[in-house]
Design an enzyme around this catalytic site. Structure first.
Site, PDB file in Angstrom:
ATOM      1  N   ASP A  11     -11.825   9.957   3.838  1.00  0.00           N
ATOM      2  CA  ASP A  11     -11.093  10.637   2.755  1.00  0.00           C
ATOM      3  C   ASP A  11     -11.504  10.055   1.401  1.00  0.00           C
ATOM      4  OD1 ASP A  11      -9.908   8.133   3.187  1.00  0.00           O
ATOM      5  OD2 ASP A  11      -7.876   8.835   2.754  1.00  0.00           O
ATOM      6  N   ASP A  16     -14.075   4.420   0.774  1.00  0.00           N
ATOM      7  CA  ASP A  16     -14.759   5.300   1.746  1.00  0.00           C
ATOM      8  C   ASP A  16     -16.190   5.579   1.269  1.00  0.00           C
ATOM      9  OD1 ASP A  16     -12.306   6.758   3.429  1.00  0.00           O
ATOM     10  OD2 ASP A  16     -11.774   6.297   1.363  1.00  0.00           O
ATOM     11  N   ASN A  40      -6.451  10.138   0.701  1.00  0.00           N
ATOM     12  CA  ASN A  40      -6.433   9.642  -0.676  1.00  0.00           C
ATOM     13  C   ASN A  40      -6.217  10.792  -1.669  1.00  0.00           C
ATOM     14  OD1 ASN A  40      -6.846   6.891  -0.182  1.00  0.00           O
ATOM     15  ND2 ASN A  40      -9.043   7.215   0.077  1.00  0.00           N
ATOM     16  N   THR A 124     -11.858   6.274   8.454  1.00  0.00           N
ATOM     17  CA  THR A 124     -11.418   5.415   7.357  1.00  0.00           C
ATOM     18  C   THR A 124     -10.357   6.128   6.504  1.00  0.00           C
ATOM     19  OG1 THR A 124     -13.290   6.154   6.006  1.00  0.00           O
ATOM     20  CG2 THR A 124     -13.573   4.102   7.232  1.00  0.00           C
ATOM     21  N   PHE A 165      -1.441   2.429   4.425  1.00  0.00           N
ATOM     22  CA  PHE A 165      -1.518   3.837   3.996  1.00  0.00           C
ATOM     23  C   PHE A 165      -2.046   4.784   5.089  1.00  0.00           C
ATOM     24  CE2 PHE A 165      -3.991   7.305   2.026  1.00  0.00           C
ATOM     25  CZ  PHE A 165      -2.977   7.976   1.359  1.00  0.00           C
ATOM     26  N   ASN A 166      -3.228   4.514   5.650  1.00  0.00           N
ATOM     27  CA  ASN A 166      -3.853   5.481   6.572  1.00  0.00           C
ATOM     28  C   ASN A 166      -2.959   5.778   7.776  1.00  0.00           C
ATOM     29  OD1 ASN A 166      -6.151   5.680   5.013  1.00  0.00           O
ATOM     30  ND2 ASN A 166      -7.315   4.165   6.200  1.00  0.00           N
ATOM     31  N   HIS A 239     -11.488  -2.275   1.709  1.00  0.00           N
ATOM     32  CA  HIS A 239     -11.002  -1.919   3.050  1.00  0.00           C
ATOM     33  C   HIS A 239     -12.062  -1.237   3.943  1.00  0.00           C
ATOM     34  CE1 HIS A 239      -6.971  -2.626   1.447  1.00  0.00           C
ATOM     35  NE2 HIS A 239      -7.225  -1.790   0.463  1.00  0.00           N
ATOM     36  N   ASP A 240     -12.411   0.003   3.581  1.00  0.00           N
ATOM     37  CA  ASP A 240     -13.141   0.857   4.530  1.00  0.00           C
ATOM     38  C   ASP A 240     -14.514   0.336   4.963  1.00  0.00           C
ATOM     39  OD1 ASP A 240     -10.952   2.493   4.457  1.00  0.00           O
ATOM     40  OD2 ASP A 240     -11.809   3.926   3.054  1.00  0.00           O
TER      41      ASP A 240
END
Ligand code: BDR
Ligand code: CA
Length: 310
Positions: A11, A16, A40, A124, A165-166, A239-240
């Protein structure tokens, strides 16, 4: 060297976008397809962002648009982190390539069906597309090598006290994925908050020169602003890219195999990846939980990746 065939489900999203750049640069990874999901930002924007990044790095990889809405909830977006476009900051040209006519889960099925080798899925964003795929094509489950995902946390959250979040955006989808029996690697906040990128790292990336280095630096400059202004941190947690970095070099990471289940309707804990550190639930360990990363090797990997585009 034999490459790991993957499908990225994302996303974009600043992190990402960097995950895509890292994966496409790696000689250990073969990106067979990219699918997009609402997360996102809305699906139109995340799809456009994926296509814009691919145009910029000049990669011709099939892209298919997936679900905008979570399975049972309204979509919650992360505009405060990623901006109105979902990828605010750098100037990116509009795409020349279009998304395929088929949907994300159909592209996943096509790629997996025609592959001689098992495919690794790298989500992700929210897990909506992956859950729909598993429900629609249960017979293809055995052709999935592993799911290396960014999401969740053994401890804490970043969107609520208990949820990342995800997973929070679509806990019902996450529940389906975590109960699927497919081997899972979870790059959650435990590790991604240790994949710290400081302003001096961003400057070093920019100094590499080359348009992809500059793009990654500009993405990070935007991304770090939120973490500085809202969280009061002097770094951005990247993160991703951890979900990709683990595939490229798992030795950079510390992990523990644990049982992880999703809370879908807790009063305070919806979207929590409940991680049984002490085996109290007597359930089979279903997830390799990443707990730490060598940040210096991680930054070096990013630098090596951007230089591949020169
Ligand atoms: C996750 O949420 C999104 O904002 C990022 O792209 C990442 O996938 C971190 O919680
Ligand atoms: Ca993401």
């Amino acid at each position: 060297m034999k490459k790991i065939p993957i499908i990225m489900d994302c996303d974009p999203g600043h992190d990402d976008a960097i995950a895509i750049i890292l994966a496409c640069a790696s000689d250990k990874i073969d990106v067979r397809g990219i699918t997009t999901v609402g997360g996102n930002q809305t699906i139109e924007k995340t799809t456009n962002n994926a296509l814009r990044v691919l145009r910029f790095i000049d990669k011709d990889i099939p892209v298919a648009k997936g679900a905008n809405n979570p399975i049972r909830r309204e979509l919650e977006i992360a505009e405060s982190v990623h901006g109105d476009s979902g990828l605010d900051g750098p100037e990116l040209p509009q795409p020349t390539q279009e998304a395929l006519e088929i949907s994300a889960f159909e592209l996943m099925a096509q790629i997996i069906e025609k592959s001689d080798e098992k495919i690794t899925l790298v989500p992700t964003g929210p897990l909506t597309n992956i859950a729909i795929f598993l429900l629609a094509y249960p017979h293809l489950k055995s052709k999935i090598e592993r799911i290396s995902l960014m999401g969740g946390a053994a401890i804490g959250g970043n969107w609520t006290a208990a949820a990342e979040f995800n997973i929070l955006v679509d806990p019902e989808a996450a529940d389906i994925v975590f109960k699927s029996g497919i081997p899972i690697t979870m790059a959650g906040l435990d590790v991604t908050h240790k994949a710290k990128v400081y302003p001096e790292d961003i400057a070093k990336i920019k100094r590499q020169g080359g348009k992809v280095a500059v793009l990654v630096a500009e993405l990070l400059e935007f991304f770090i602003r939120f973490h500085r202004d809202i969280c009061g941190w002097d770094f951005a947690p990247l993160h991703d890219p951890c979900a990709i970095a683990w595939l490229i070099n798992p030795d950079m990471f510390t992990s523990k195999k644990l049982n992880v289940m999703i809370d879908t309707d807790g009063e305070h804990t919806t979207g929590c990846t409940v991680t049984d550190f002490y085996g109290n639930n007597k359930q089979e360990a279903n997830v390799d939980v990443l707990l730490d990363v060598d940040r210096f090797q991680f930054i070096d990997m990013l630098i090596e990746a951007v230089n591949k585009y020169n």
